[in-house]
Design an enzyme around this catalytic site. Structure first.
Site, PDB file in Angstrom:
ATOM      1  N   ARG A  94      19.434  -1.620   6.416  1.00  0.00           N
ATOM      2  CA  ARG A  94      18.749  -2.854   6.821  1.00  0.00           C
ATOM      3  C   ARG A  94      17.454  -2.604   7.566  1.00  0.00           C
ATOM      4  O   ARG A  94      16.490  -3.340   7.369  1.00  0.00           O
ATOM      5  CB  ARG A  94      19.688  -3.781   7.591  1.00  0.00           C
ATOM      6  CG  ARG A  94      19.972  -3.418   8.990  1.00  0.00           C
ATOM      7  CD  ARG A  94      21.290  -3.973   9.404  1.00  0.00           C
ATOM      8  NE  ARG A  94      22.352  -3.259   8.748  1.00  0.00           N
ATOM      9  CZ  ARG A  94      23.461  -3.793   8.265  1.00  0.00           C
ATOM     10  NH1 ARG A  94      23.674  -5.059   8.375  1.00  0.00           N
ATOM     11  NH2 ARG A  94      24.359  -3.043   7.696  1.00  0.00           N
ATOM     12  N   THR A  95      17.398  -1.594   8.414  1.00  0.00           N
ATOM     13  CA  THR A  95      16.178  -1.403   9.208  1.00  0.00           C
ATOM     14  C   THR A  95      15.004  -1.034   8.299  1.00  0.00           C
ATOM     15  O   THR A  95      13.907  -1.580   8.430  1.00  0.00           O
ATOM     16  CB  THR A  95      16.389  -0.326  10.293  1.00  0.00           C
ATOM     17  OG1 THR A  95      17.530  -0.697  11.075  1.00  0.00           O
ATOM     18  CG2 THR A  95      15.185  -0.210  11.209  1.00  0.00           C
ATOM     19  N   LYS A 138      12.250  21.952   3.139  1.00  0.00           N
ATOM     20  CA  LYS A 138      11.688  23.257   2.755  1.00  0.00           C
ATOM     21  C   LYS A 138      11.229  24.039   3.983  1.00  0.00           C
ATOM     22  O   LYS A 138      10.503  25.014   3.880  1.00  0.00           O
ATOM     23  CB  LYS A 138      10.501  23.050   1.808  1.00  0.00           C
ATOM     24  CG  LYS A 138      10.887  22.378   0.500  1.00  0.00           C
ATOM     25  CD  LYS A 138       9.683  22.263  -0.409  1.00  0.00           C
ATOM     26  CE  LYS A 138      10.003  21.424  -1.639  1.00  0.00           C
ATOM     27  NZ  LYS A 138       8.802  21.010  -2.341  1.00  0.00           N
ATOM     28  N   ARG A 169      12.248   6.888  11.967  1.00  0.00           N
ATOM     29  CA  ARG A 169      13.625   7.017  12.459  1.00  0.00           C
ATOM     30  C   ARG A 169      13.980   8.486  12.404  1.00  0.00           C
ATOM     31  O   ARG A 169      13.705   9.164  11.402  1.00  0.00           O
ATOM     32  CB  ARG A 169      14.595   6.214  11.592  1.00  0.00           C
ATOM     33  CG  ARG A 169      16.047   6.534  11.891  1.00  0.00           C
ATOM     34  CD  ARG A 169      17.012   5.605  11.236  1.00  0.00           C
ATOM     35  NE  ARG A 169      17.043   4.319  11.908  1.00  0.00           N
ATOM     36  CZ  ARG A 169      17.979   3.397  11.726  1.00  0.00           C
ATOM     37  NH1 ARG A 169      18.976   3.631  10.902  1.00  0.00           N
ATOM     38  NH2 ARG A 169      17.943   2.247  12.366  1.00  0.00           N
ATOM     39  N   HIS A 176      16.078   2.044  20.278  1.00  0.00           N
ATOM     40  CA  HIS A 176      15.919   1.347  18.994  1.00  0.00           C
ATOM     41  C   HIS A 176      15.281  -0.006  19.361  1.00  0.00           C
ATOM     42  O   HIS A 176      15.938  -1.040  19.346  1.00  0.00           O
ATOM     43  CB  HIS A 176      17.289   1.180  18.336  1.00  0.00           C
ATOM     44  CG  HIS A 176      17.271   0.725  16.915  1.00  0.00           C
ATOM     45  ND1 HIS A 176      16.118   0.284  16.275  1.00  0.00           N
ATOM     46  CD2 HIS A 176      18.280   0.616  15.992  1.00  0.00           C
ATOM     47  CE1 HIS A 176      16.432  -0.067  15.037  1.00  0.00           C
ATOM     48  NE2 HIS A 176      17.729   0.128  14.836  1.00  0.00           N
TER      49      HIS A 176
HETATM   50  C1  NCD Z   1      22.118   0.821  14.260  1.00  0.00           C
HETATM   51  C2  NCD Z   1      21.380   2.140  14.357  1.00  0.00           C
HETATM   52  O1  NCD Z   1      20.975   2.708  13.358  1.00  0.00           O
HETATM   53  O2  NCD Z   1      21.232   2.583  15.476  1.00  0.00           O
HETATM   54  N1  NCD Z   1      21.963   0.151  13.046  1.00  0.00           N
HETATM   55  C3  NCD Z   1      20.830  -0.549  12.778  1.00  0.00           C
HETATM   56  O3  NCD Z   1      19.731  -0.134  13.021  1.00  0.00           O
HETATM   57  N2  NCD Z   1      21.005  -1.776  12.239  1.00  0.00           N
HETATM   58  C4  NCD Z   1      23.509   0.901  14.684  1.00  0.00           C
HETATM   59  C5  NCD Z   1      24.461   1.789  13.946  1.00  0.00           C
HETATM   60  O4  NCD Z   1      24.080   2.640  13.144  1.00  0.00           O
HETATM   61  O5  NCD Z   1      25.672   1.646  14.188  1.00  0.00           O
END
Ligand code: NCD
Length: 314
Positions: free
Chosen positions: A58-59, A86, A108, A136
Site C-alpha cells: 500500500r505505501t 551486486k 523505504r 514512518h
Molecule cells: C507498516 C510498515 O511497513 O511499517 N505498514 C505500512 O506501511 N502500511 C506496518 C507493518 O508492516 O506492519
C-alpha cells in the site's frame, strides 16, 4: 507558509503547526481524489523516484498514485533486483540516481537511519517511507488525518496503540505525533514487545487489553513484525490472539464511538478479529488507505514548493 523543510524524514522534526498545515492541505486533496477529474498540477514537470528496499504494497502504491495525480513523472526502482544485490552501497546507488536529477526520492529501507543518511548525499527532497523500526512519518500523518476527520479534533483524545510496539516504526511515529498534539497515549501489549526505555515516552503502559482499552477514543492495532524478531517474543499466535487480539468483547471496554485503526497489512485472527476489522461502525481501516494518498500528495506538494522557493532565491 508554516512548513519549511527540505525533506520529510520523521515526525520528530515537525512542529505542531507544520503538522496542521500538512493535514489541512491533505483535506483539500481528499476532495480532489473524490472528484471524477483527479488531476492536480503541483508536481508537473518533476521526477519522483520510489526506492523501496523492503516489500511494500500500500505505501508504494499510495506514493505512486499521489505523484501521478499531481502530474509528476514517477519511476519505481525494483530494488531487490538492483545493483545493491551486486554489492553496490546504498550511497553509491543514491549518487547514481542523484545524477539523473530527480526532484523527489521516496525511500523505504530495513535499517533505521538509512534514509537520513541518504538525504545528506542527494540534492533532491527525500521522503522517508519507513526506515527499520525508526520512523514512518507519512503513516503517522495519515493516521492523524483519519482521527481528525472521525473525531473532529486531534487533541485531548485517549488513544491506545496495541501489540508489537517494540518493532514498529508506525507506533514510534504515532507516539511522537500524537504526543506533540497533546493526546493521552496508552501502549498495550506483552512486556516482551515493549521497547526499552518506554517510560521516557510520556505514555501509560498496560499488559491487559481490558484495562488498557477502558474509555479510549481510538484503538490502533499493530501487526506482529516477525521479520524484525530474532527469537520467541510470544508463546503462540493462539495465545496471543486470546490475550491481545482485538475482538468485540475487548472493544466493549472502550468508548461506544471508538474507532479501530490498523496500518496494514493485517493478520486476521492474530491481532484483530476479521469481522471487527470490517465493521464499519468502528473500523476506519479503509479510510486510512484513502487518507494515505491525500497525505502523500500534500507532503510532496509542500516539499516541491520549498524546492521552488530555494531555486528562485538563488
Ligand atoms: C507498516 C510498515 O511497513 O511499517 N505498514 C505500512 O506501511 N502500511 C506496518 C507493518 O508492516 O506492519
Amino acid at each position: 507558509m508554516t512548513f519549511t523543510h527540505r525533506h520529510l524524514l520523521g515526525i520528530e522534526y515537525l512542529r505542531p503547526e507544520e503538522i496542521i498545515t500538512l493535514l489541512d492541505l491533505a483535506d483539500d486533496y481528499v476532495k480532489l481524489n473524490r472528484a471524477a477529474e483527479k488531476h492536480g498540477a503541483a508536481l508537473t514537470g518533476l521526477t519522483q523516484i520510489n526506492m523501496f528496499f523492503e516489500n511494500s504494497t500500500r505505501t508504494q502504491a499510495s506514493f505512486e498514485l499521489a505523484g501521478k495525480r499531481l502530474g509528476a513523472d514517477v519511476m519505481n526502482m525494483a530494488m531487490q533486483a538492483s545493483s545493491i544485490s551486486k554489492g553496490e552501497t546504498l550511497i553509491d546507488t543514491a549518487m547514481t540516481l542523484n545524477a539523473m536529477h530527480p526532484d523527489l526520492l521516496i525511500v523505504r529501507h530495513p535499517h533505521s537511519g538509512a534514509v537520513d543518511l541518504l538525504a545528506q548525499k542527494v540534492n533532491c527532497a527525500v521522503l522517508n517511507a519507513g526506515d527499520g523500526r525508526h520512523e514512518h512519518p507519512t503513516q503517522a500523518l495519515l493516521d492523524a488525518l483519519t482521527i481528525r476527520r472521525a473525531k473532529g479534533r486531534l487533541h485531548r483524545l485517549n488513544i491506545a496503540i496495541c501489540g508489537d510496539i517494540a518493532h514498529s516504526r508506525v507506533a514510534r511515529s504515532n507516539i511522537i505525533l500524537l504526543g506533540k498534539m497533546e493526546n493521552r497515549i496508552r501502549l498495550i501489549g506483552p512486556p516482551t514487545l515493549m521497547p526499552a526505555g518506554i517510560n521516557e515516552f510520556g505514555v501509560e503502559v498496560f499488559d491487559d487489553m481490558r484495562h488498557g482499552l477502558k474509555d479510549v477514543d481510538v484503538v490502533m492495532m499493530l501487526r506482529l513484525q516477525r521479520e524484525r524478531m530474532d527469537g520467541g517474543f510470544i508463546p503462540s499466535e493462539r495465545e496471543y490472539y486470546h490475550r491481545y487480539g482485538l475482538d468485540a468483547d475487548k472493544l466493549a471496554n472502550a468508548k461506544s464511538d471508538t474507532i479501530v485503526m490498523h496500518p496494514g497489512p493485517m493478520n486476521r485472527g492474530v491481532e484483530i478479529d476479521g469481522t471487527l476489522a470490517d465493521d464499519i461502525n468502528h473500523s476506519v481501516i479503509q479510510e486510512q488507505v484513502e487518507m494515505g494518498v491525500a497525505v502523500r500528495m500534500a507532503a510532496m506538494d509542500l516539499l516541491a514548493r520549498n524546492q521552488r522557493s530555494v531555486r528562485e532565491a538563488i
